[in-house]
Design an enzyme around this catalytic site. Structure first.
Site, short mmCIF file in Angstrom:
data_model
loop_
_atom_site.label_atom_id
_atom_site.label_comp_id
_atom_site.label_asym_id
_atom_site.label_seq_id
_atom_site.Cartn_x
_atom_site.Cartn_y
_atom_site.Cartn_z
N HIS A 12 50.17 57.17 55.09
CA HIS A 12 49.09 58.15 55.09
C HIS A 12 49.43 59.29 54.13
O HIS A 12 50.28 60.13 54.42
CB HIS A 12 48.91 58.67 56.54
N HIS B 131 53.30 60.64 55.16
CA HIS B 131 54.04 60.10 56.30
C HIS B 131 53.55 58.70 56.57
O HIS B 131 52.61 58.23 55.92
CB HIS B 131 53.82 61.00 57.53
N ASP C 194 52.25 56.15 59.75
CA ASP C 194 51.89 56.07 61.15
C ASP C 194 52.32 54.71 61.68
O ASP C 194 51.78 53.67 61.27
CB ASP C 194 50.38 56.27 61.30
N LYS D 69 37.94 51.36 45.31
CA LYS D 69 37.84 50.22 44.38
C LYS D 69 38.69 49.05 44.87
O LYS D 69 39.56 49.21 45.71
CB LYS D 69 38.34 50.66 43.00
MN MN Z 1 48.64 60.00 59.89
#
Ligand code: MN
Length: 263
Positions: free
Chosen positions: A39, A45, A47, A196
């Site tokens: 992310h 970070h 997840d 895209k």
């Molecule tokens: Mn996150």
């Protein structure tokens, strides 16, 4: 059993967003699934989401997982997410909570250490498990560390690679740098941000995805989410779940107590 998605639901308004409420049933699997979503938000970070009792237990891992057993990564526990959340890849609008880009970085199966239960691991703050992913393989530990309740309501854990055949000392950030494309679509960050390239393939199932998925994370606005171009997309494909950010906590690497890891 308490509703394990209650917190997740309480943070979102499903009348205003198309985010999965978790009420739709994602296909079951005989093996426990896991997902890592890289992310690129205010702070990059990963997840980490581990399937357990029909939800995804979730941690936001600072700097992502490492191959180096000496490299302990802070993993901030966040609320359990619905299973179909684990198929999302796309852009979250700038200025919104969690604004940035989400890449499906890894996925596969996980299993607790033989003879140990997930419940015990969670209760006692030491989960030992093995990843069978495309990228993450071998044994890892999640070790809960002492938490400053005044600063954060979240539980902080450390994600630590066990010293096994998949460990690689001194790896630092190379592992993540060398794997900067999606396992679900092959796309890189900029392609996903631009909507895209190929749409991600599903792993868990239940969430319809398009190449330009954009989750509007601001429930107070009624903007239409960016939609796929269409032609092949059925009319009901409005996969626009919301990402709510975890609370960023100060990075505190307290070493875990207890038996030595990686021995
Ligand atoms: Mn996150």
């Amino acid at each position: 059993m308490a509703d394990r998605l209650a917190t997740y639901r309480s943070m979102r308004e499903f009348s205003r967003t198309a985010e999965p409420s978790g009420k739709a049933k994602a296909p079951k699997s005989r093996r426990l699934r896991f997902i890592v979503q890289k992310h690129a938000a205010t702070r990059l970070h990963c997840d980490l989401r581990l399937e357990h009792e029909s939800v995804l237990l979730s941690w936001a891992v600072t700097r992502g997982p490492s191959l180096d057993p000496h490299d302990k990564r802070l993993a901030v526990e966040v609320e359990p997410h619905p299973l179909d959340y684990g198929d999302f890849e796309g852009a979250i609008p700038k200025g919104q909570y969690g604004g940035g880009t989400v890449i499906l970085w890894d996925r596969g199966y996980w299993e607790p250490e033989p003879g140990k239960t997930i419940e015990d691991g969670l209760k006692h703050g030491h989960l030992s498990f093995t990843f069978h992913g495309k990228r993450l393989k071998g044994a890892y530990h999640l070790v809960r560390i002492r938490n400053d309740k005044a600063k954060s309501k979240r539980n902080n854990w450390l994600l630590i690679k066990q010293d096994d055949e998949f460990a690689h000392e001194g790896d630092k950030h190379r592992f993540l740098a060398d794997t900067d494309f999606s396992v679900a679509s092959g796309r890189k960050l900029d392609q996903i941000a631009a909507g895209k390239g190929r749409a991600p393939t599903a792993f868990i199932g239940g969430l319809k995805q398009s190449a330009d998925a954009t989750w509007d994370t601001d429930a107070s606005r009624k903007e239409k989410p960016t939609r796929a171009k269409a032609s092949a997309q059925p009319k009901d494909r409005t996969a626009t779940p919301v990402v709510v950010p975890f609370q960023l906590t100060k990075l505190v690497d307290r070493p875990p107590t207890g038996p030595r890891l990686g021995a």
